[in-house]
Design a protein around this motif. Structure first.
Motif: not given
Length: 477
Positions: A116-120, A380-387, A456-462
């Motif tokens: 597993t990589l650090r950012y997945e 997930y909504a926060g991660r989606r919005e940031r991407i 799987a990726i944490e929000t702060l890692d995006i």
């Protein structure tokens, strides 16, 4: 430990024991590191003197097959030679069939813990940090108490009644599915549900209509059963129903969140699909894998809720809401295939493990599942919005997002030519896991891009991960 050794008669006792232990170690039946019984215990079990056993152990130790560890006992030497397998696949009568199975690709196989990589950005995976471990532990303890009170018999192939009741209530509330407890079969993940349905519906040469691009593990499953998979293109409204061929027996769709592109199937297209399936006498598999996470627009009911003719099998999973390792899924079956699927389930594995079934039943009935989904929805909504912001910002020179309102993955299509294979390889070198979109296209022209999972990726890692992706894109032009 019990060691299977058989002594015949009273002659050559030491030789018999030596030959059997030597063969067991050389063949691999006694694996490297396995502990042998103490010499006194083995002598009692075989009815021989302790000296016979001790001398045999000493001889095998001298030959390097055994090793004694002070205060611990006698073990098979880890350096013991492993047996060479004499027969290869090409020697077998089933060689062609074996080669066909081995040639199947694994486009969605998840990495091991070590790889597993650090950012997945892998799709279909959830963040372990979001899993409600304390609540699940309490439910598992309750399940253990229930199992301890049971008779010890096998359970029902359709699943624990409490779980089927909990599932029926949950999907009626969250997805508008119209079903009773008796319509539900609990399975080992959604993949087993697909397998069971295909087993009873298909024969070699049967036609299965599938979205293209589409979910590759389902396609490979149908092909492995000897079916002919007809690729049906999708557009912004979903599967193009008018291109489903005559003679189709099974139709596989993901109407709430098309996999992998992400758009929902429109209402007119759903109505047309139901009418087409009825005219063909076909069964529809509605794979509703992650639509409980919805971010925009009005909620859409399941395709099954519109079915008045009994042609839709609704398949769901808890791999996306909880953890993939739990391997818990289910199918809501129309009456016509219900009995056959139950027989197939019983013949396949008797029933799914009851411990997680009882735990999940309590987890749902206590309201933990809905709380967990609401909590994950916010994350997930926060991660989606940031991407989406990054794809519309500094990554917009290369990619554009396909509009999607549900789930926890999205497709990013290339706006300009990008060497996706090189991008993925260079990203892995800087600990970023990216995955190509092209592996889900089969007969229709490939639209190059990435499938970006954000479960799987944490929000702060995006941002750090996408910064590295941007730098690589600038580097390769």
């Amino acid at each position: 430990m019990e060691l299977h050794v058989v002594i015949n008669g009273r002659k050559d006792l030491a030789e018999q024991l030596y030959q059997q232990l030597h063969e067991a170690i050389s063949s691999g039946r006694l694996a490297a590191g396995a502990q042998l019984p103490p010499s006194r215990l083995l002598a009692e079990q075989l009815g021989v003197s302790r000296k016979t056993v001790s001398d045999t152990y000493a001889t095998l130790t001298y030959e390097g097959l055994l090793v004694g560890k002070t205060g611990r006992g006698t073990f098979v030497n880890a350096r013991a030679p492993q047996p060479a397998r004499q027969q290869t696949a090409t020697d077998l009568a089933c060689a062609t069939n074996l080669a066909t199975w081995e040639a199947l690709p694994s486009p969605m196989r998840h990495p091991t813990l070590d790889s597993t990589l650090r950012y997945e950005f892998i799709g279909g995976a959830t963040s372990r940090n979001q899993f409600p471990a304390d609540e699940w532990r309490r439910c598992t303890q309750d399940a253990l108490r229930r199992i301890a009170q049971n008779s010890g018999f096998y359970s029902q192939p359709e699943g624990v009644p409490a779980l089927r009741s909990a599932i029926a209530g949950h999907i009626a509330f969250s997805r508008g599915v119209n079903c009773r407890d008796s319509d539900i079969v609990v399975t080992n993940g959604a993949q087993q549900a697909l397998d069971l349905i295909a087993r009873v519906v298909l024969e070699p040469g049967s036609i299965v209509a599938m979205e293209d691009p589409g979910y590759s593990p389902a396609r490979q499953l149908f092909m492995a059963m000897g079916a002919h998979v007809a690729s049906v293109p999708v557009d912004e409204h979903g599967i193009q129903v008018d291109q489903i061929p005559d003679g189709t027996r099974l139709i596989y769709v993901t109407p709430s969140h098309q996999f992998p592109l992400g758009m929902p199937m429109s209402l007119p297209r759903r109505e047309a699909l139901l009418a087409r399936a009825f005219a063909l006498g076909a069964i529809i598999i509605e794979d509703d894998y992650d639509s409980e996470f919805r971010y925009e627009g009005r909620p859409t009911d399941s395709l099954q809720s519109m079915d008045t003719r009994g042609v839709v099998t609704y398949v769901g999973t808890f791999s996306k809401t909880l953890l993939p390792e739990l391997r818990l899924g289910y199918a809501v079956l129309p009456p016509a295939i219900h009995g056959a699927v139950l027989k197939a389930k019983q013949l396949t594995d008797q029933h799914s493990s009851t411990l997680p079934q009882w735990a999940l039943a309590k987890f749902i009935s206590e309201g933990y599942l809905l709380k967990h989904i609401r909590r994950c929805h916010t994350v997930y909504a926060g991660r989606r919005e940031r991407i989406l912001q990054r794809l519309a910002g500094d990554l917009s020179a290369w990619f554009e997002a396909v509009p999607t309102v549900a789930g926890f993955h999205m497709a990013a299509l290339c706006k300009v030519p990008v060497n996706i294979a090189l991008l993925i390889e260079l990203a892995r070198q800087v600990e970023v896991g990216l995955y190509p979109l092209e592996v889900f296209f089969h007969d229709v022209p490939v639209r190059p891009g990435l499938i970006i999972g954000f479960g799987a990726i944490e929000t702060l890692d995006i941002d750090p991960a996408l910064d590295r992706v941007r730098d690589i894109l600038q580097q390769i032009g």
